[in-house]
Scaffold this active site. Structure first.
Site, PDB file in Angstrom:
ATOM      1  N   ASP A  93     -17.262 -19.540   7.631  1.00 25.30           N
ATOM      2  CA  ASP A  93     -17.578 -19.927   6.257  1.00 25.30           C
ATOM      3  C   ASP A  93     -18.525 -18.887   5.672  1.00 25.30           C
ATOM      4  O   ASP A  93     -19.424 -18.416   6.372  1.00 25.30           O
ATOM      5  CB  ASP A  93     -18.265 -21.299   6.302  1.00 25.30           C
ATOM      6  CG  ASP A  93     -18.270 -22.007   4.969  1.00 25.30           C
ATOM      7  OD1 ASP A  93     -17.238 -21.987   4.290  1.00 25.30           O
ATOM      8  OD2 ASP A  93     -19.309 -22.585   4.614  1.00 25.30           O
ATOM      9  N   TYR A  95     -21.735 -17.289   3.743  1.00 27.75           N
ATOM     10  CA  TYR A  95     -23.100 -17.749   3.506  1.00 27.75           C
ATOM     11  C   TYR A  95     -23.175 -18.390   2.121  1.00 27.75           C
ATOM     12  O   TYR A  95     -22.546 -17.919   1.171  1.00 27.75           O
ATOM     13  CB  TYR A  95     -24.072 -16.578   3.584  1.00 27.75           C
ATOM     14  CG  TYR A  95     -24.146 -15.925   4.945  1.00 27.75           C
ATOM     15  CD1 TYR A  95     -24.674 -16.608   6.041  1.00 27.75           C
ATOM     16  CD2 TYR A  95     -23.690 -14.622   5.133  1.00 27.75           C
ATOM     17  CE1 TYR A  95     -24.752 -16.001   7.289  1.00 27.75           C
ATOM     18  CE2 TYR A  95     -23.768 -14.013   6.381  1.00 27.75           C
ATOM     19  CZ  TYR A  95     -24.293 -14.700   7.457  1.00 27.75           C
ATOM     20  OH  TYR A  95     -24.367 -14.108   8.691  1.00 27.75           O
ATOM     21  N   PHE A 106     -20.128 -12.631   8.860  1.00 30.66           N
ATOM     22  CA  PHE A 106     -21.423 -12.358   9.488  1.00 30.66           C
ATOM     23  C   PHE A 106     -22.284 -11.351   8.714  1.00 30.66           C
ATOM     24  O   PHE A 106     -23.455 -11.177   9.034  1.00 30.66           O
ATOM     25  CB  PHE A 106     -21.259 -11.873  10.944  1.00 30.66           C
ATOM     26  CG  PHE A 106     -20.681 -12.911  11.859  1.00 30.66           C
ATOM     27  CD1 PHE A 106     -21.468 -13.944  12.334  1.00 30.66           C
ATOM     28  CD2 PHE A 106     -19.346 -12.866  12.232  1.00 30.66           C
ATOM     29  CE1 PHE A 106     -20.945 -14.925  13.182  1.00 30.66           C
ATOM     30  CE2 PHE A 106     -18.804 -13.837  13.073  1.00 30.66           C
ATOM     31  CZ  PHE A 106     -19.604 -14.856  13.542  1.00 30.66           C
ATOM     32  N   HIS A 219     -20.394 -18.919  20.121  1.00 27.70           N
ATOM     33  CA  HIS A 219     -20.833 -18.407  18.829  1.00 27.70           C
ATOM     34  C   HIS A 219     -22.215 -17.756  18.982  1.00 27.70           C
ATOM     35  O   HIS A 219     -23.030 -18.209  19.799  1.00 27.70           O
ATOM     36  CB  HIS A 219     -20.904 -19.561  17.819  1.00 27.70           C
ATOM     37  CG  HIS A 219     -21.021 -19.115  16.406  1.00 27.70           C
ATOM     38  ND1 HIS A 219     -22.228 -18.775  15.832  1.00 27.70           N
ATOM     39  CD2 HIS A 219     -20.074 -18.950  15.442  1.00 27.70           C
ATOM     40  CE1 HIS A 219     -22.022 -18.421  14.581  1.00 27.70           C
ATOM     41  NE2 HIS A 219     -20.723 -18.519  14.311  1.00 27.70           N
TER      42      HIS A 219
END
Length: 255
Positions: A93, A95, A106, A219
């Protein structure tokens, strides 16, 4: 005439000076900058029922004054053409804070505080490859070398994590992953966390003879980066990726 307060809310598909109404007129037709490989996949999605429904929901959200990030949802595709993909890193998703998302999994815009997950990514690079810890969080230089930094959901409402999950983006991003697995050879897929790892069967089915390398770990978030049995910290994925690429006669990534 000056834009109203509502018009100033933006889905960042274009220049920030444009009004919400301008952007609504341009989405989904404005796909300038996509290479031929990606364009075919995106156009087919937009012509589908799922694609039309997604577009309608985005337009409705904007029309009610919602602020949606990132500025360019398809930026990962524009920076990394299909025929240049060497590595795929899957996020989930964008930010959802102001100024953070820049359309790459990321990655955060220059000048934005480095998020915890990205800090752990940098820590792993430092440990496994001796890379110095960067002072900024933009990963554009990876994308420009053939690292597809793809979130499985490409937009989010400000302040509401996962607010656009299951709106239809996942169908498009599955199609994009499928295209990479089928059309490219010797790609390294880095699947971090349970969400990303659900894509493994898709990759394996699409690219059965294309000699891809699939790497799995937890993760990189602080909650899971050191958790057994597949801790992210110490996974050596970046070194393994470069070794795979070199063995295939493909230029390694300058992480």
């Amino acid at each position: 005439m000056a834009p109203t307060a509502r018009q100033q809310h933006s889905l960042d598909f274009g220049d920030q000076a444009q009004t919400c109404a301008d952007r609504l007129q341009r989405w989904p037709s404005d796909l300038h900058g996509l290479g031929a490989g990606w364009s075919a996949v995106v156009q087919a999605f937009l012509a589908s029922t799922t694609g039309r429904d997604l577009s309608a929901r985005l337009m409705d959200a904007l029309a009610t004054g919602k602020t949606i990030y990132p500025r360019e949802p398809l930026r990962a595709l524009k920076l990394t053409p299909l025929n240049e993909v060497r590595v795929v890193i899957l996020g989930q998703d964008p930010y959802h804070g102001p100024g953070q998302a820049e359309g790459l999994a990321f990655s955060v815009a220059p000048g934005v505080k480095i998020p915890p997950s990205l800090r752990n990514i940098y820590k792993e690079l430092n440990t496994s490859m001796g890379m110095p810890m960067p002072k900024q969080g933009s990963l554009v230089h990876w994308a420009e070398q053939g690292v597809l930094l793809l979130n499985t959901c490409l937009t989010v409402e400000q302040g509401r994590a996962a607010s656009h999950a299951r709106w239809g983006w996942e169908k498009l991003t599955d199609d994009l992953i499928d295209a990479v697995a089928k059309q490219q050879k010797n790609v390294v897929f880095m699947l971090w966390g349970a969400h990303a790892q659900t894509k493994r069967p898709l990759i394996e089915k699409a690219g059965t003879s294309n000699q891809h390398l699939i790497l799995q770990a937890n993760h990189p978030s602080p909650l899971s980066a050191m958790r057994m049995p597949m801790p992210f910290l110490g996974c050596a994925h970046f070194a393994l990726a470069n070794a795979h690429l070199k063995l295939a006669g493909i230029k390694a990534i300058q992480w």
